[in-house]
Design a protein around this motif. Structure first.
Motif, PDB file in Angstrom:
ATOM      1  N   GLU A   2       0.814  -1.296   0.049  1.00  0.00           N
ATOM      2  CA  GLU A   2       0.014  -0.072  -0.004  1.00  0.00           C
ATOM      3  C   GLU A   2       0.757   1.179  -0.172  1.00  0.00           C
ATOM      4  O   GLU A   2       0.618   2.216  -0.596  1.00  0.00           O
ATOM      5  CB  GLU A   2      -1.005   0.154   0.986  1.00  0.00           C
ATOM      6  CG  GLU A   2      -2.176   0.420   0.857  1.00  0.00           C
ATOM      7  CD  GLU A   2      -3.286   0.231   2.184  1.00  0.00           C
ATOM      8  OE1 GLU A   2      -4.329   1.111   2.099  1.00  0.00           O
ATOM      9  OE2 GLU A   2      -3.305  -0.776   2.673  1.00  0.00           O
ATOM     10  N   THR A   3       1.950   1.007   0.747  1.00  0.00           N
ATOM     11  CA  THR A   3       2.902   2.403   0.765  1.00  0.00           C
ATOM     12  C   THR A   3       3.407   2.372  -0.731  1.00  0.00           C
ATOM     13  O   THR A   3       3.544   3.667  -1.177  1.00  0.00           O
ATOM     14  CB  THR A   3       4.250   2.087   1.547  1.00  0.00           C
ATOM     15  OG1 THR A   3       3.481   1.766   3.032  1.00  0.00           O
ATOM     16  CG2 THR A   3       5.091   3.330   1.746  1.00  0.00           C
ATOM     17  N   GLN A   4       3.931   1.428  -1.525  1.00  0.00           N
ATOM     18  CA  GLN A   4       4.175   1.732  -2.947  1.00  0.00           C
ATOM     19  C   GLN A   4       3.053   2.211  -3.590  1.00  0.00           C
ATOM     20  O   GLN A   4       3.377   3.209  -4.548  1.00  0.00           O
ATOM     21  CB  GLN A   4       4.643   0.508  -3.494  1.00  0.00           C
ATOM     22  CG  GLN A   4       5.925  -0.278  -2.776  1.00  0.00           C
ATOM     23  CD  GLN A   4       7.100   0.508  -3.351  1.00  0.00           C
ATOM     24  OE1 GLN A   4       7.204   1.137  -4.360  1.00  0.00           O
ATOM     25  NE2 GLN A   4       8.129   0.589  -2.554  1.00  0.00           N
ATOM     26  N   LYS A   6       0.836   4.464  -2.816  1.00  0.00           N
ATOM     27  CA  LYS A   6       0.617   5.707  -2.159  1.00  0.00           C
ATOM     28  C   LYS A   6       2.011   6.536  -3.151  1.00  0.00           C
ATOM     29  O   LYS A   6       1.368   7.770  -3.645  1.00  0.00           O
ATOM     30  CB  LYS A   6       0.574   5.857  -1.002  1.00  0.00           C
ATOM     31  CG  LYS A   6      -0.540   5.196  -0.309  1.00  0.00           C
ATOM     32  CD  LYS A   6      -1.248   6.240   0.872  1.00  0.00           C
ATOM     33  CE  LYS A   6      -2.417   5.554   1.424  1.00  0.00           C
ATOM     34  NZ  LYS A   6      -3.616   6.208   0.876  1.00  0.00           N
ATOM     35  N   ILE A   7       3.181   6.082  -3.016  1.00  0.00           N
ATOM     36  CA  ILE A   7       4.051   6.758  -3.558  1.00  0.00           C
ATOM     37  C   ILE A   7       4.180   6.786  -5.005  1.00  0.00           C
ATOM     38  O   ILE A   7       4.301   7.885  -5.453  1.00  0.00           O
ATOM     39  CB  ILE A   7       5.323   6.096  -3.083  1.00  0.00           C
ATOM     40  CG1 ILE A   7       5.803   6.024  -1.481  1.00  0.00           C
ATOM     41  CG2 ILE A   7       6.706   6.532  -3.591  1.00  0.00           C
ATOM     42  CD1 ILE A   7       6.971   5.231  -1.132  1.00  0.00           C
ATOM     43  N   HIS A  87      12.660   4.086   1.263  1.00  0.00           N
ATOM     44  CA  HIS A  87      11.857   5.205   1.486  1.00  0.00           C
ATOM     45  C   HIS A  87      12.500   6.613   2.392  1.00  0.00           C
ATOM     46  O   HIS A  87      12.450   7.465   2.142  1.00  0.00           O
ATOM     47  CB  HIS A  87      10.458   4.848   2.115  1.00  0.00           C
ATOM     48  CG  HIS A  87       9.988   3.606   1.298  1.00  0.00           C
ATOM     49  ND1 HIS A  87       8.968   2.828   1.922  1.00  0.00           N
ATOM     50  CD2 HIS A  87       9.741   3.707   0.051  1.00  0.00           C
ATOM     51  CE1 HIS A  87       8.678   1.840   0.825  1.00  0.00           C
ATOM     52  NE2 HIS A  87       8.865   2.389  -0.321  1.00  0.00           N
ATOM     53  N   ALA A 123       2.857   9.995   1.784  1.00  0.00           N
ATOM     54  CA  ALA A 123       2.837   8.671   1.110  1.00  0.00           C
ATOM     55  C   ALA A 123       3.436   7.484   2.023  1.00  0.00           C
ATOM     56  O   ALA A 123       3.017   6.340   2.149  1.00  0.00           O
ATOM     57  CB  ALA A 123       3.122   9.022  -0.193  1.00  0.00           C
ATOM     58  N   VAL A 124       4.526   7.854   2.482  1.00  0.00           N
ATOM     59  CA  VAL A 124       5.459   6.890   2.985  1.00  0.00           C
ATOM     60  C   VAL A 124       4.780   6.507   4.647  1.00  0.00           C
ATOM     61  O   VAL A 124       4.738   5.344   4.794  1.00  0.00           O
ATOM     62  CB  VAL A 124       6.976   7.359   3.156  1.00  0.00           C
ATOM     63  CG1 VAL A 124       7.706   6.559   4.087  1.00  0.00           C
ATOM     64  CG2 VAL A 124       7.565   7.365   1.729  1.00  0.00           C
ATOM     65  N   TYR A 125       4.574   7.339   5.215  1.00  0.00           N
ATOM     66  CA  TYR A 125       4.225   7.367   6.655  1.00  0.00           C
ATOM     67  C   TYR A 125       2.618   7.405   6.984  1.00  0.00           C
ATOM     68  O   TYR A 125       2.250   7.855   8.032  1.00  0.00           O
ATOM     69  CB  TYR A 125       5.039   8.329   7.643  1.00  0.00           C
ATOM     70  CG  TYR A 125       6.202   8.106   7.469  1.00  0.00           C
ATOM     71  CD1 TYR A 125       6.908   7.101   8.048  1.00  0.00           C
ATOM     72  CD2 TYR A 125       7.371   9.197   7.073  1.00  0.00           C
ATOM     73  CE1 TYR A 125       8.260   7.000   7.948  1.00  0.00           C
ATOM     74  CE2 TYR A 125       8.582   8.963   7.008  1.00  0.00           C
ATOM     75  CZ  TYR A 125       9.134   7.973   7.429  1.00  0.00           C
ATOM     76  OH  TYR A 125      10.448   7.757   7.483  1.00  0.00           O
ATOM     77  N   GLU A 128      -3.040   4.141   7.970  1.00  0.00           N
ATOM     78  CA  GLU A 128      -4.415   3.303   7.409  1.00  0.00           C
ATOM     79  C   GLU A 128      -5.249   3.360   8.490  1.00  0.00           C
ATOM     80  O   GLU A 128      -5.353   3.153   9.655  1.00  0.00           O
ATOM     81  CB  GLU A 128      -3.977   1.712   7.382  1.00  0.00           C
ATOM     82  CG  GLU A 128      -4.915   1.153   6.229  1.00  0.00           C
ATOM     83  CD  GLU A 128      -4.490  -0.074   5.946  1.00  0.00           C
ATOM     84  OE1 GLU A 128      -5.395  -0.842   5.212  1.00  0.00           O
ATOM     85  OE2 GLU A 128      -3.318  -0.653   6.119  1.00  0.00           O
TER      86      GLU A 128
END
Length: 132
Positions: A2-4, A6-7, A87, A123-125, A128
């Motif tokens: 999910e982090t990917q 968002k980035i 990241h 996006a990284v931090y 959720e």
């Protein structure tokens, strides 16, 4: 994963912003040419129009070039599959880029970089939402 996502989404937003600025640069170049013709047709009485368009063009170009720096910095952390690696280092590189421009007293460039640093940091931090 999910982090990917968002980035990658933030990177695509950056790419879109660059595309829009590039189009604006082209538009202002056309406007400048038209203003030159008007200036000549008015017996050189419309210099203010040239100055105004030129000034706006310079601002847009500065923003474009700043976003280009951000894109190059972030893209350096992208692998062949399109995923972003390390990241934390990505964010540190953006922060260093921002601070370098601030030290040179290029505050507008530093501010633009900071805006995108914050977006990539979000996006990284991201947290959720786990409420049901």
């Amino acid at each position: 994963m999910e982090t990917q996502e968002k980035i990658i989404s933030t990177f695509e937003e950056l790419q879109h912003a660059l595309y829009k600025l590039k189009n604006q640069i082209v538009e202002f170049e056309l406007l400048f040419n038209q203003a030159c013709n008007r200036h000549i047709a008015s017996n050189f009485q419309k210099e203010w129009l040239l100055d105004r368009i030129s000034s706006r063009h310079d601002i847009i170009t500065l923003r474009h070039d700043s976003l280009q720096l951000v894109r190059e910095t972030v893209a350096a952390f992208r692998d062949f599959d399109g995923y972003f690696l390390d990241h934390k280092q990505l964010l540190q590189s953006l922060q260093l880029l921002m601070l370098n421009h601030a030290e040179k007293e290029e505050y507008e460039i530093a501010a633009i970089i900071k805006k995108w640093h914050d977006k990539f940091s979000d996006a990284v931090y991201f947290v959720e939402d786990l409420t049901y």
